[in-house]
Design a protein around this motif. Sequence first.
Motif, PDB file in Angstrom:
ATOM      1  N   GLU A 372       0.812  -1.219   0.000  1.00  0.00           N
ATOM      2  CA  GLU A 372       0.000   0.000   0.000  1.00  0.00           C
ATOM      3  C   GLU A 372       0.848   1.274   0.000  1.00  0.00           C
ATOM      4  O   GLU A 372       0.345   2.349  -0.328  1.00  0.00           O
ATOM      5  CB  GLU A 372      -0.964   0.010   1.185  1.00  0.00           C
ATOM      6  N   LYS A 395      -4.030 -12.132   6.522  1.00  0.00           N
ATOM      7  CA  LYS A 395      -4.963 -11.026   6.761  1.00  0.00           C
ATOM      8  C   LYS A 395      -5.508 -10.433   5.474  1.00  0.00           C
ATOM      9  O   LYS A 395      -6.439  -9.624   5.505  1.00  0.00           O
ATOM     10  CB  LYS A 395      -4.294  -9.942   7.596  1.00  0.00           C
ATOM     11  N   ASP A 398      -4.544  -4.765   2.187  1.00  0.00           N
ATOM     12  CA  ASP A 398      -4.891  -3.472   2.771  1.00  0.00           C
ATOM     13  C   ASP A 398      -6.087  -2.921   2.013  1.00  0.00           C
ATOM     14  O   ASP A 398      -6.225  -3.106   0.796  1.00  0.00           O
ATOM     15  CB  ASP A 398      -3.701  -2.512   2.649  1.00  0.00           C
ATOM     16  N   GLU A 399      -6.975  -2.236   2.707  1.00  0.00           N
ATOM     17  CA  GLU A 399      -8.233  -1.805   2.099  1.00  0.00           C
ATOM     18  C   GLU A 399      -8.048  -0.831   0.938  1.00  0.00           C
ATOM     19  O   GLU A 399      -8.969  -0.646   0.129  1.00  0.00           O
ATOM     20  CB  GLU A 399      -9.132  -1.165   3.158  1.00  0.00           C
ATOM     21  N   THR A 400      -6.859  -0.230   0.808  1.00  0.00           N
ATOM     22  CA  THR A 400      -6.633   0.721  -0.282  1.00  0.00           C
ATOM     23  C   THR A 400      -6.216   0.047  -1.586  1.00  0.00           C
ATOM     24  O   THR A 400      -6.276   0.668  -2.652  1.00  0.00           O
ATOM     25  CB  THR A 400      -5.536   1.725   0.104  1.00  0.00           C
ATOM     26  N   SER A 422     -10.727 -13.715   4.469  1.00  0.00           N
ATOM     27  CA  SER A 422     -10.172 -12.442   3.988  1.00  0.00           C
ATOM     28  C   SER A 422     -10.283 -12.358   2.470  1.00  0.00           C
ATOM     29  O   SER A 422     -10.463 -11.262   1.915  1.00  0.00           O
ATOM     30  CB  SER A 422      -8.715 -12.271   4.446  1.00  0.00           C
ATOM     31  N   ARG A 425     -13.830 -11.167   1.775  1.00  0.00           N
ATOM     32  CA  ARG A 425     -13.925  -9.731   2.067  1.00  0.00           C
ATOM     33  C   ARG A 425     -13.322  -8.901   0.946  1.00  0.00           C
ATOM     34  O   ARG A 425     -13.921  -7.931   0.458  1.00  0.00           O
ATOM     35  CB  ARG A 425     -13.197  -9.434   3.383  1.00  0.00           C
ATOM     36  N   ASP A 426     -12.108  -9.277   0.488  1.00  0.00           N
ATOM     37  CA  ASP A 426     -11.442  -8.518  -0.572  1.00  0.00           C
ATOM     38  C   ASP A 426     -12.166  -8.666  -1.907  1.00  0.00           C
ATOM     39  O   ASP A 426     -12.238  -7.714  -2.696  1.00  0.00           O
ATOM     40  CB  ASP A 426      -9.989  -8.979  -0.711  1.00  0.00           C
ATOM     41  N   THR A 428     -15.328  -8.910  -2.315  1.00  0.00           N
ATOM     42  CA  THR A 428     -16.461  -7.985  -2.252  1.00  0.00           C
ATOM     43  C   THR A 428     -16.042  -6.585  -2.685  1.00  0.00           C
ATOM     44  O   THR A 428     -16.753  -5.906  -3.442  1.00  0.00           O
ATOM     45  CB  THR A 428     -17.030  -7.940  -0.820  1.00  0.00           C
ATOM     46  N   ARG A 429     -14.874  -6.151  -2.237  1.00  0.00           N
ATOM     47  CA  ARG A 429     -14.385  -4.816  -2.608  1.00  0.00           C
ATOM     48  C   ARG A 429     -14.107  -4.731  -4.098  1.00  0.00           C
ATOM     49  O   ARG A 429     -14.461  -3.740  -4.761  1.00  0.00           O
ATOM     50  CB  ARG A 429     -13.118  -4.493  -1.807  1.00  0.00           C
TER      51      ARG A 429
END
Length: 461
Positions: A372, A395, A398-400, A422, A425-426, A428-429
């Motif tokens: 990131e 994990k 990173d969300e960015t 994880s 979750r990623d 989905t983004r």
Amino acid sequence: MTEKVLKVTDLAPSGAGIAFNDNTRIFVPGTLPGDVVRAHVTPPARGARSGIAQPIDWLEKSAWRDPNPCTAYRATPACGGCPLAALSPQGQAYVKTRLLTVALDEAKVVTPTPLPLIEADIKDGCFNTGFRNKAVLYGSKEEDYGWQFALYAQGTHTPVPASVDCPQTPRWMSDVAKATAQALNETALTPWDETRLQGDVRTLLMREGESDHSHERLVCLVVCDWTPDVMAFASHLAQALDAHHVTSLYLSRHPAAGNAVLGNDYRLIAGREAITTQIGGLTFDVRPETFLQVNPGQTKKLYAQALQWADPKADDVFLDLYCGIGTMTLMGAQHARHAIGIEWVEASIDRARHNATQNGIKNAEFYAGAVENVLPKLIAQGLNPTTAILDPAFKGLDETVPAMLTGLALKRFVYVSCNPKSFARDATRFIQFGWRIESIVPVDLFPGALHVETVAKFVRD
């Protein structure tokens, strides 16, 4: 506590079976999906959502139960290294595929039906024998038995002596562990006491490098400090292991509290600085701290699938995020116009650059730092890759990172994940940014462990 008949339908991350009693989840250690047991049930404690049960008798046994799991799994307490050791290959395939599909369902991620699990090869009727190229055993000393190195029982720091002969590791690792323990018995050195934060010896790490013609061996004894007694023992250990054909013998200094296996200081005691292993026709150096997947056979399948879907071609700029020692970066560089690898561990980047040089690959660059932080700087300098592989740690991203990648000219990318939750979750983004999953497949890297890798190809229309 009451007596109930329970049907086990699933497995928890701990390896305990899961059953339901009046809609209350009950953990049943030692059971498998398909087992029906009579058990003593302890209801959930105040504020908890799950109870626990102790089996009394098996009324039905799972069709997936292996009647002959390894000795350490049958020990009391049982070794914690392989919570699925009593499951057949078919049972493990079901459980591991379900880890992925449940995570996707919970995150409401729509995907194509996952391809069948890429399973480990079965040799001599078994799929979990001798596949590991790395072992970490913990040192202890008992008054009656002296020094030993072993794995711990599930959820404890209690050693399971039988685990030194783990069938998943090559025989030489067991022999070296026993020889090291025998050599320590001739000293006054003590095992690390994690409560008092004192002692001399913590763990024993062993690694194997695989090439066409040989199997090289690395041994690293993790000690608490460079005391005179420790250094004197190191010389003695080198002599004791001479008959075991060890290529590299290291000490690692680790005086701090915590569960980290290795420290930050290393001393080469005997042999070469690194052993070598071959992946995809390339040669890579391996040191004690080097990250490398522990199942060479399955690693080849995992990397082959990831690179097939990333499909780097002669006009592509190929980006490898979380690249480790540059394995997939260099494999991709053989096909792409240019390859870029980013990894936060600087020692791994040093190895990646060395590996590029020793393999004669000149169209690969490597950068140390958090993705990131490094990726935006490279983008500002003009980096605009057309295909990529992301292989983050447990994990995830990173969300960015998803937004950064979406702003590039990427036609496709492949996400390799060791954690279905994880990954979901990623995913989905990425879907929110207009990507979709075109193909997805689970991969079994660790027979016996409650773990699954995921390889997914993302594209955008």
